[in-house]
Every structure is written in structure tokens, then in C-alpha cells.
Design an enzyme around this catalytic site. Sequence first.
Site, PDB file in Angstrom:
ATOM      1  N   TYR A  80       1.331  -1.263  -0.140  1.00 39.36           N
ATOM      2  CA  TYR A  80       0.207   0.355  -0.268  1.00 39.36           C
ATOM      3  C   TYR A  80       0.870   1.204   0.417  1.00 39.36           C
ATOM      4  CZ  TYR A  80      -3.454   3.414   1.961  1.00 39.36           C
ATOM      5  OH  TYR A  80      -5.345   4.247   1.626  1.00 39.36           O
TER       6      TYR A  80
ATOM      7  N   ASP B  58       9.757   2.658  -0.271  1.00 37.34           N
ATOM      8  CA  ASP B  58       8.443   2.983   0.717  1.00 37.34           C
ATOM      9  C   ASP B  58       8.889   2.934   1.843  1.00 37.34           C
ATOM     10  OD1 ASP B  58       5.850   4.408   2.386  1.00 37.34           O
ATOM     11  OD2 ASP B  58       4.573   2.761   0.409  1.00 37.34           O
TER      12      ASP B  58
ATOM     13  N   LYS C 151       4.351   9.012   9.138  1.00 35.01           N
ATOM     14  CA  LYS C 151       4.242   7.500  10.274  1.00 35.01           C
ATOM     15  C   LYS C 151       5.426   9.065  11.244  1.00 35.01           C
ATOM     16  CE  LYS C 151       2.101   4.066   8.131  1.00 35.01           C
ATOM     17  NZ  LYS C 151       0.618   4.263   8.735  1.00 35.01           N
TER      18      LYS C 151
HETATM   19  N1  PLP Z   1       3.271   4.530   2.344  1.00 33.10           N
HETATM   20  C1  PLP Z   1       3.111   2.571   3.180  1.00 33.10           C
HETATM   21  C2  PLP Z   1       3.864   2.219   3.295  1.00 33.10           C
HETATM   22  C3  PLP Z   1       1.465   2.459   4.259  1.00 33.10           C
HETATM   23  O1  PLP Z   1       1.685   2.237   4.963  1.00 33.10           O
HETATM   24  C4  PLP Z   1       0.904   4.168   4.397  1.00 33.10           C
HETATM   25  C5  PLP Z   1      -0.443   4.361   5.116  1.00 33.10           C
HETATM   26  O2  PLP Z   1      -1.121   3.134   6.005  1.00 33.10           O
HETATM   27  C6  PLP Z   1       0.473   5.206   3.072  1.00 33.10           C
HETATM   28  C7  PLP Z   1       2.122   5.037   2.285  1.00 33.10           C
HETATM   29  C8  PLP Z   1       0.153   6.271   3.109  1.00 33.10           C
HETATM   30  O3  PLP Z   1       0.259   6.930   4.677  1.00 33.10           O
HETATM   31  P1  PLP Z   1      -0.790   8.797   4.727  1.00 33.10           P
HETATM   32  O4  PLP Z   1      -1.718   7.612   5.353  1.00 33.10           O
HETATM   33  O5  PLP Z   1      -0.222   9.125   6.036  1.00 33.10           O
HETATM   34  O6  PLP Z   1      -1.294   9.249   3.766  1.00 33.10           O
END
Ligand code: PLP
Length: 428
Positions: free
Chosen positions: A144, A239, A267
Amino acid sequence: MKLKKSIALFTEAQKHIPGGVNSPVRAFKSVGGDPIFMAKAKGAYLYDADGNKYIDYIGSWGPMILGHAHKDVVKAVRSQIRKSSSYGTPTALEVLMAGLLSSNCPNVDKIRMVNSGTEACMSALRVARGYTGKNKFIKFAGNYHGHADAFLVNAGSGVATLGIQAIPGVTASVAADTLSAEYNNIEVVKKLVEENRGEIAAIILEPVAGNMGCIPPSEDFLQGLRTICDEENIVLIFDEVMTGFRLAFGGAQELYGVHADLVTYGKIIGGGMPVGAFGGKEEIMNMVAPVGKVYQGGTLSGNPIAMIAGHTTLSILQQNPEIYTSLETKTEYLAAGLYDAFAATTYPVCINRVGSMLSLHFGTRAVENFEDASAADNTFFNKFFHHMLSNGVYLPPSAFETWFLSDAISYKDLNKTIKLAKKFAKKN
Ligand code: PLP
């Protein structure tokens, strides 16, 4: 357990907010039942609107690595808010933050702050496309990267939890540029690259997957991707929104010794405030406006409250590296205790763990990709979830999500969790 106020709040919330929540996984759709509304949190504990106390294993989905309302973070935020919560001009705090991130994250020569992980990943992809002049990219099923259109093909997290296959609103032409591969399968990536030679701008992945439960990269997977990207002029994007500053101070890049060209964060770097960042090699990052022509901006980007909360959190982690050792030991202890609990039954269980990220999949002994995660027994997980919740342990409300431990959690909390798991295993 009394939940009168939570139930009333959920009834009211549903009148005004789609599904009563501002992010789908919070709605308990996968595990059943109604979401619980929290009123405050301190250290390792959440307190709901009815005053019930829970040991927290979600940590706001990752950011609260130090526990809730850490005194230094609270003090820093207090001191900044008196000076204003936003100026819309550059500030010294942004320079401090960028310096800390770039000097500790491999290959991050330059970094741009944004407001969420979604923005970070969306922007990194745009930069990779601008840099290479190519359109397609490869992502992995069950990973994700936020909710930007291009990433919502075979996505993990809430998309997986709700079992949504094709998302209305994501046009076919956008989806056509997203190539999806199986996680931990380098051969599939090689094949996709061969079939789309000269057309792939980027490969993006969670270096440790956390949105289909926790899944570590198999041996040589990350290095295999690095080699393909080098050979084919493809930008490798890690990511690290989840893994950054959680698995090690330098994130998964440091832990596995494989370096990406672009890295996204979120985060933990906001200490609980809305934040994201993308950074990478100077040559690529110089594509970003106003130096280059790849446009990206944000009214509240680099927000001073977010910067000071994040910088304080990161400084505590940097000055106290033993936090990582302690988190590792505690999470290992929890994983062993949970194994022990379910070993007494004939029911198979897979517990994946990397650092302070952990997840449990029932009805299976190995989970290495999205297909494995999807084949697990979610009905059993849901039963387990409600058993723990009603006894004061707050787990992520989906088997596709990862548990996050915080430094504030104690062995007493872990023992209580293990004891409850043993009770559940015995009964079921
Ligand atoms: N990338 C990863 C690995 C994530 O776990 C998340 C959210 O859980 C995101 C991107 C997206 O982040 P946000 O919810 O702050 O938009």
C-alpha cells in the site's frame, strides 16, 4: 465492558461521515462490530470515550514509537504553538529536519516535506517519471502506497481488508500504467521488465511489507530489484512510510544494506502529526520545482508543529539507540509467547516479525505474499481480535494490518497479552 458513549458517537458519526470514520480500516468492517472511539492516550495505553483502558498495539498505525503523549514531544509542541501553527514561509525548523533526515538516510541527498505518506509516494512517482521520461511503473500486490489513483491497483491495507477489486473513479488509462507483481518473486519482475522494456520509470515497494500483515523480503529480493533497476535505468523507490525510523534509525535501507534511488517517509517522522517526505539522490531530486519542472507543493508542507513533533521524536530515537534493541527484544518475546500459546493447539499459525512490526495469520504456516495472506483464516483472526479487545488489548482491526510496539509497552503488558492469547487458544 461498557461502550455506551462509543456506540452513541458511532451512531452520530454515521450521519455525517461516510461509514462514520475518516479512514476505512478504522470501521471494523473486516472484524465485525462497531469501532471504538478514543478519548485520550498516554504511554502504551488508549482510553476510550467510556473510560475503558487498552494496551495499544497499533500506535496510530505506526507513528507512536515512543508511546503516546511523550513528555518531550508535548513540551516541544507547546513551545512552538505559542509562536503560531503555520507561517507559509520557510522556517529554521524545516532546515533542521531536512538536515537530520538527509544525514541519516542512505542516498537521501535532498528531501521535500509533504503532509502524508500518500502525498510522498504520489510525488516520488511523479519525479521518477519526470526524471526517466517513462510512464509505467511496477508495484507489488498487497503493498500500500496511499490512496493516489495509480497505487490503487492490487493494493493492501484497507483496499485488501474491504476486498475491493476494481476501484470506481480510477480510470482505466491510469490503471494501465500500473504493473502489478507478486511480492518476493523476482522472476515475475524480470518478466514484466522484459515485456515492457524501455517503458518502466520506477519500481516501488515496501521493503518490509506491512499492509498485508507483516511480510519480510525474502533473501536477495531487495538486491535483485536493485540490480534490475541499475541495468534498466529504472528508479528504485523504497516506501519507508512504515519502516522508516522503525526497523532501524536508517530504516530498511540500513537494516538490509540495499539502497534506493528515492525514499518516501511518513508516520514516525511526524511524531503523530500529519507528515510525509520524499527524498533521494540529488540528480533526481533536482527535477523538483522550483529547481526543476516537476511541480509539487503544499500550503501546510513543512508545518512547524509537525516539524517540531517529528524532530523531537527522531532526536530521542537518535540519542537513545538502545530503544531499537529493547523494541526488538520485546517484540521477539511477544512473538515467542504467541507461538507458545498456539503451539498447544493443532491450529496452524504464522507469526511474521521484523523489528517491532509483527502480525499473526491463522490457518497457515508461511505467508510470503498477498496470495498467502489472503488464504489465511480471517474468521478465526476476527474471533481472536474481539477476544483481545473485550479484555483490554487493542490490536489492528484486520489481519492485513501490522501490529506496532512502542517503547512505552512493558513486559507486564506483554505478559497480559500472551496470557489472554493462551486463554483464547485453549478455548478454540
Ligand atoms: N505507504 C505505506 C507503506 C503506508 O503504510 C501508508 C499508510 O499506512 C502510506 C504509504 C500512506 O500514508 P498516509 O496514510 O499518511 O497517506
